[in-house]
Design an enzyme around this catalytic site. Structure first.
Site, short mmCIF file in Angstrom:
data_model
loop_
_atom_site.label_atom_id
_atom_site.label_comp_id
_atom_site.label_asym_id
_atom_site.label_seq_id
_atom_site.Cartn_x
_atom_site.Cartn_y
_atom_site.Cartn_z
N CYS A 66 9.84 26.62 82.71
CA CYS A 66 11.08 26.96 82.91
C CYS A 66 11.10 24.94 82.72
O CYS A 66 11.76 24.65 82.22
CB CYS A 66 11.54 26.89 84.60
SG CYS A 66 11.64 28.27 84.75
N1 LIG Z 1 13.39 28.96 82.76
C1 LIG Z 1 13.94 29.37 83.72
N2 LIG Z 1 14.22 30.42 84.57
N3 LIG Z 1 14.87 28.36 84.79
C2 LIG Z 1 15.01 28.00 85.65
C3 LIG Z 1 15.84 26.81 86.34
C4 LIG Z 1 16.41 27.17 87.67
C5 LIG Z 1 17.60 26.09 88.01
N4 LIG Z 1 17.99 26.13 89.43
C6 LIG Z 1 19.08 27.30 87.79
O1 LIG Z 1 19.73 27.43 88.11
O2 LIG Z 1 19.75 26.78 86.77
#
Ligand SMILES: NC(=[NH2+])NCCC[C@H](N)C(=O)O
Length: 410
Positions: free
Chosen positions: A398
């Site tokens: 991420c």
């Molecule tokens: N590619 C990922 N899994 N990204 C995680 C993103 C986390 C971020 N806090 C959201 O909720 O968007």
């Protein structure tokens, strides 16, 4: 065509990657607003930056060129008109409608140099800093109109998850409409990079932020030069996948199939890459809980150019074997099959590995049970510290957007 982008797999040796070092936006998190801003806790900024620097150093030590989002945005501000346009759109999308407030913000931001401007856009603007800069009139206005909300402009605390606002696919980019307002504001930076940056402005766009349905980068996995996987998730709607698939299959000249993975729509499984990542030519990490509920749809263009969709019924291993033309597929379960370890480690992104070469991945230190399984399966791991970064609910994948990867050879 030179587009600055080359990304034909999840695992080809990583040559150039975009990160965002967490900044003052994390110090604008308050308990009351965490849920709306998609955080579950408040990371300690100094420690988060130290951990993030360790991540960047780990990548550099493996020969990866690391570029930062802020620098790419700065390099995209090629003249004053671009800067004005960026500021104008930023204020509009921050929903600043009251003319006096907008004027003060324009003055406040207008006095900054480019770097300060971009960093402030990311960090958000506290009313208190405007009051001291803008004088009594604005202060009067603010205290009269909106009493206790402390921000003139909200922070963008999720920026360090560079995987999501746009995604590189082949030689092009998919620029996203995000599921939430808070993350949708992030995609403005991508828009400016892909319109103005000297290296990236020619990249073809497979999806654009003006579309109606949401699509996020954590749901997009480039499994091979021919096969793209996209999650139907809490964040990515099926209409977006229809559209992305049509464009990619018709225009990319390389992609032949899109595999749409239907996954449960929950916070902990927000994107496909929170439950499934590719670590080697024939190895994948997976959260065991999704294996029984996942369904896969294969999307292809028929000879007449019309889309055909077939649903696959078999086991995930077999589906991957068939479509990636592999003899064998190993699924490495998060938490070594223990229900408790799997749930705990998936919550902190145990299945969210970043491959830097086939069979070589970056992982969070805290997911030691899953990390051991990866090693047992012959995968080389590079372990990075994770106490603070993981509080934002995202892991090494991420936190990275590959710009250039080598092609995978057999
Ligand atoms: N590619 C990922 N899994 N990204 C995680 C993103 C986390 C971020 N806090 C959201 O909720 O968007």
């Amino acid at each position: 065509m030179h587009t600055g982008i080359h990304n034909t797999s999840e695992i080809g040796r990583l040559q150039k990657v975009m990160l965002h070092r967490p900044g003052a936006e994390l110090e604008n998190l308050m308990p009351e607003y965490l849920e709306r801003l998609l955080f579950d806790d408040i990371p300690y900024l100094k420690e988060a930056q130290r951990e993030h620097d360790a991540f960047a150093d780990c990548l550099r030590s493996q020969g990866v060129e690391v570029v930062y989002l802020t620098d790419l945005v700065l390099q995209s501000i090629t003249d004053d008109a671009v800067r004005q346009e960026l500021m104008f759109q930023f204020l509009t999308e921050a929903n600043i409608q009251e003319p006096r407030l907008r004027e003060s913000l324009e003055r406040y931001l207008g006095d900054m140099d480019d770097r300060q401007l971009v960093e402030t856009m990311m960090a958000g603007v506290r009313k208190s800093s405007l009051n001291s800069a803008g004088g009594a009139k604005l202060g009067d206005y603010l205290s009269a109109v909106e009493t206790d909300y402390p921000f003139a402009i909200d922070p963008l605390p999720n920026l360090y998850f560079t995987r999501d606002p746009f995604a590189t696919i082949g030689i092009g980019v998919s620029l996203h409409k995000m599921h939430t307002t808070t993350r949708n504001r992030e995609t403005l930076f991508g828009k400016f990079i892909f319109e103005h940056h000297p290296t990236y402005r020619n990249a073809p766009k497979w999806y654009d932020r003006g579309e109606r349905s949401s699509l996020e980068g954590g749901d997009i996995l480039v499994l091979s030069p021919q096969v793209l996987a996209v999650g139907i998730s809490q964040r990515t709607q099926e209409d977006s996948i229809d559209q992305l698939a049509e464009t990619i299959l018709a225009k990319s000249k390389t992609f032949k199939k899109v595999l749409a993975f239907n996954i449960p729509k929950t916070r902990s499984f927000m994107h496909l890459d929170t439950v499934f990542t590719m670590v080697d030519r024939d190895k994948f990490t997976v959260h065991p809980n999704i294996l029984s509920s996942i369904t896969v749809f294969v999307m292809e263009l028929g000879k007449d150019g019309a889309m055909t969709i077939t649903q696959e019924d078999g086991r995930l291993e077999d589906i991957l074997k068939e479509h990636l033309e592999l003899d064998n597929v190993t699924l490495i379960p998060c938490g070594q099959g223990s229900e408790i370890d799997a749930a705990r480690e998936q919550w902190s992104d145990g299945s969210n590995t970043l491959a830097i070469a086939p069979g070589e991945v970056v992982v969070y230190s805290r997911n030691h049970v899953t990390n051991r399984s990866l090693e047992d399966a012959g995968v080389k791991i590079h372990v990075i510290p994770s106490a603070e970064l993981s509080r934002g609910r995202g892991g090494p994948r991420c936190m990275s957007m590959p710009l250039v990867r080598e092609d995978v050879t057999n």
